[in-house]
Design an enzyme around this catalytic site. Structure first.
Site, PDB file in Angstrom:
ATOM      1  N   CYS A 151       0.855  -1.202   0.000  1.00  0.00           N
ATOM      2  CA  CYS A 151       0.000   0.000   0.000  1.00  0.00           C
ATOM      3  C   CYS A 151       0.884   1.243   0.000  1.00  0.00           C
ATOM      4  O   CYS A 151       0.628   2.213  -0.707  1.00  0.00           O
ATOM      5  CB  CYS A 151      -0.886   0.017   1.237  1.00  0.00           C
ATOM      6  N   CYS A 168       2.449   2.953  -3.264  1.00  0.00           N
ATOM      7  CA  CYS A 168       1.648   3.931  -4.012  1.00  0.00           C
ATOM      8  C   CYS A 168       1.251   5.113  -3.122  1.00  0.00           C
ATOM      9  O   CYS A 168       1.379   6.267  -3.507  1.00  0.00           O
ATOM     10  CB  CYS A 168       0.378   3.302  -4.558  1.00  0.00           C
ATOM     11  N   HIS A 169       0.746   4.802  -1.930  1.00  0.00           N
ATOM     12  CA  HIS A 169       0.113   5.836  -1.104  1.00  0.00           C
ATOM     13  C   HIS A 169       1.079   6.515  -0.129  1.00  0.00           C
ATOM     14  O   HIS A 169       0.701   7.488   0.516  1.00  0.00           O
ATOM     15  CB  HIS A 169      -1.054   5.236  -0.305  1.00  0.00           C
ATOM     16  N   CYS A 211      -8.200  -2.119  -4.561  1.00  0.00           N
ATOM     17  CA  CYS A 211      -6.780  -1.788  -4.683  1.00  0.00           C
ATOM     18  C   CYS A 211      -5.956  -3.069  -4.780  1.00  0.00           C
ATOM     19  O   CYS A 211      -5.038  -3.161  -5.578  1.00  0.00           O
ATOM     20  CB  CYS A 211      -6.320  -0.975  -3.465  1.00  0.00           C
ATOM     21  N   CYS A 229     -35.316   0.384  10.711  1.00  0.00           N
ATOM     22  CA  CYS A 229     -34.187   0.929  11.477  1.00  0.00           C
ATOM     23  C   CYS A 229     -34.637   2.180  12.222  1.00  0.00           C
ATOM     24  O   CYS A 229     -34.291   2.401  13.381  1.00  0.00           O
ATOM     25  CB  CYS A 229     -33.031   1.305  10.555  1.00  0.00           C
ATOM     26  N   HIS A 273     -33.932   3.734  15.956  1.00  0.00           N
ATOM     27  CA  HIS A 273     -32.804   4.659  16.038  1.00  0.00           C
ATOM     28  C   HIS A 273     -33.177   6.121  15.792  1.00  0.00           C
ATOM     29  O   HIS A 273     -32.387   7.007  16.120  1.00  0.00           O
ATOM     30  CB  HIS A 273     -31.697   4.195  15.098  1.00  0.00           C
ATOM     31  N   ARG A 308     -22.216  -5.152  11.816  1.00  0.00           N
ATOM     32  CA  ARG A 308     -23.153  -4.565  12.769  1.00  0.00           C
ATOM     33  C   ARG A 308     -24.561  -4.488  12.173  1.00  0.00           C
ATOM     34  O   ARG A 308     -25.549  -4.743  12.852  1.00  0.00           O
ATOM     35  CB  ARG A 308     -22.657  -3.170  13.181  1.00  0.00           C
ATOM     36  N   CYS A 330     -28.191  -6.267  13.460  1.00  0.00           N
ATOM     37  CA  CYS A 330     -29.483  -5.634  13.691  1.00  0.00           C
ATOM     38  C   CYS A 330     -30.567  -6.347  12.874  1.00  0.00           C
ATOM     39  O   CYS A 330     -31.681  -6.557  13.355  1.00  0.00           O
ATOM     40  CB  CYS A 330     -29.440  -4.166  13.296  1.00  0.00           C
TER      41      CYS A 330
END
Lengths: 254, 106
Positions: free
Chosen positions: A69, A72-73, A107, A170, A174, A211, A215
């Protein structure tokens, strides 16, 4: 009687409004003081172990291209600063948004000639935690491109649509009932401010998609596959909904 | 080698009580769980942690399957003299990982 029913329905519809910006709270605010202390102390936060692992992977050469990585970065502290705060981002080649994990895997396959990492593998979580860690303390800010609009709308539709055997959306938990309790646990507002998050229940780091599946299984719905466009649209909507909130990666949650 | 985070003050006054915090990456597999195919996942835990201060043992802990993954152990000791603190974690395969940190006492 009919008027009463109508009044109740009207009240329910009114309650389904979005959370006002000044009322938005991170899951951190709902966590126990011990959990918060664990997150705040980098020597006690187990998510940091993943970040350190990601730092090692960042400089490891992989794939047919034998590139890391970093080749390039460069220095992630500079090149990856603020990146996680604007993901999921639109990928012109695919014509749809991709999240951070998918970006890392693209990538790998396109530039490193390596196999994509499997979802929720320790390496993918470590790399995404390391990248997201560079944006810790920065506000969530999606790139407001017109291309994202249809996917934000799709995510919003998914967020407000009832699903599963419990027939819950949801937003019913929430948006309408945050701060109240579901059994012993406080219902948070569902802002993805610290992903990948170290969840004590999981005893490991986990992605936002994990996650969301959690739910969905909770309301007894069929969860989206990892990397499904619907799951990314939902992630996108949640990040837009949390726009301006501070990233905490790696967060610690119960 | 598992990843380890150790936090202790680099300098301390003689006689000062110092806090040492350690965190190690480990799955702490209990041995009570079954995998996707129904076969039991073998137990794999760190069962022993020892801290020595200039070769004298100052803290020891026995760990059991109920302890969560990535065990965090914090304890106190008295800074007596400059030297090194060695931390060792031993797992079920009787493999030990040792990390050493220096402390300057003035």
């Amino acid at each position: 009687m009919k008027t009463v029913v109508l009044a109740v329905v009207a009240a329910a519809a009114a309650a389904a409004a979005e959370i006002a910006p000044e009322d938005r709270r991170s899951g951190y605010d709902f966590a126990a003081p011990e959990t918060r202390a664990m997150q705040d102390d980098d020597t006690a936060n187990p998510g940091i172990l993943g970040v350190l692992q990601g730092e090692t992977l960042w400089t490891r050469k992989v794939g047919a291209a034998d590139r890391s990585c970093a080749d390039c970065h460069g220095d992630a502290r500079l090149s990856m600063k603020g990146v996680a705060a604007r993901y999921p981002a639109f990928d012109p080649a695919l014509g749809r948004p991709v999240d951070l994990e998918q970006r890392i895997n693209r990538c790998r396959t396109e530039h490193q000639g390596a196999e994509p990492l499997t979802w929720e593998s320790a390496d993918l979580l470590a790399l995404s935690a390391f990248v997201a860690f560079q944006s810790r303390g920065l506000p969530i800010a999606l790139r407001s491109t017109a291309e994202l609009r249809p996917f934000l709308d799709q995510g919003s539709e998914l967020f407000h649509r009832r699903e599963g055997q419990l027939n819950l959306s949801c937003s019913q938990c929430h948006d309408d009932n945050w701060g109240k309790r579901l059994a012993g646990s406080v219902i948070p507002q569902g802002h993805p401010t610290g992903y990948p998050v170290y969840r004590l229940e999981w005893q490991s780091l986990g992605s936002l998609q994990r996650r969301l599946r959690n739910c969905m299984i909770g309301v007894r719905a069929e969860p989206f596959e990892y990397g499904a466009p619907e799951a990314v649209a939902l992630e996108l909507y949640l990040m837009g909904r949390a726009s301006g909130m501070t990233l905490e990666t790696p967060a610690v949650r119960p | 080698m598992a990843r380890v985070l150790i936090n202790l003050p680099a300098r301390a006054k003689r006689g000062e009580v110092i806090e040492i915090k350690t965190l190690i990456a480990h799955p702490m597999e209990t041995g009570y769980r079954v995998g996707p195919t129904g076969t039991a996942i073998p137990r794999d835990i760190i069962n022993r942690f020892v801290c020595t201060y200039n070769d004298a043992e100052v803290f020891r802990a026995e760990l059991f399957p109920a302890i969560a993954a990535n065990p965090f152990i914090a304890f106190f000791t008295v800074a007596t003299e400059s030297g090194e603190l060695a931390f060792s974690w031993t797992d079920d395969h009787v493999e030990t990982q040792t990390e050493v940190r220096q402390i300057t006492v003035e």
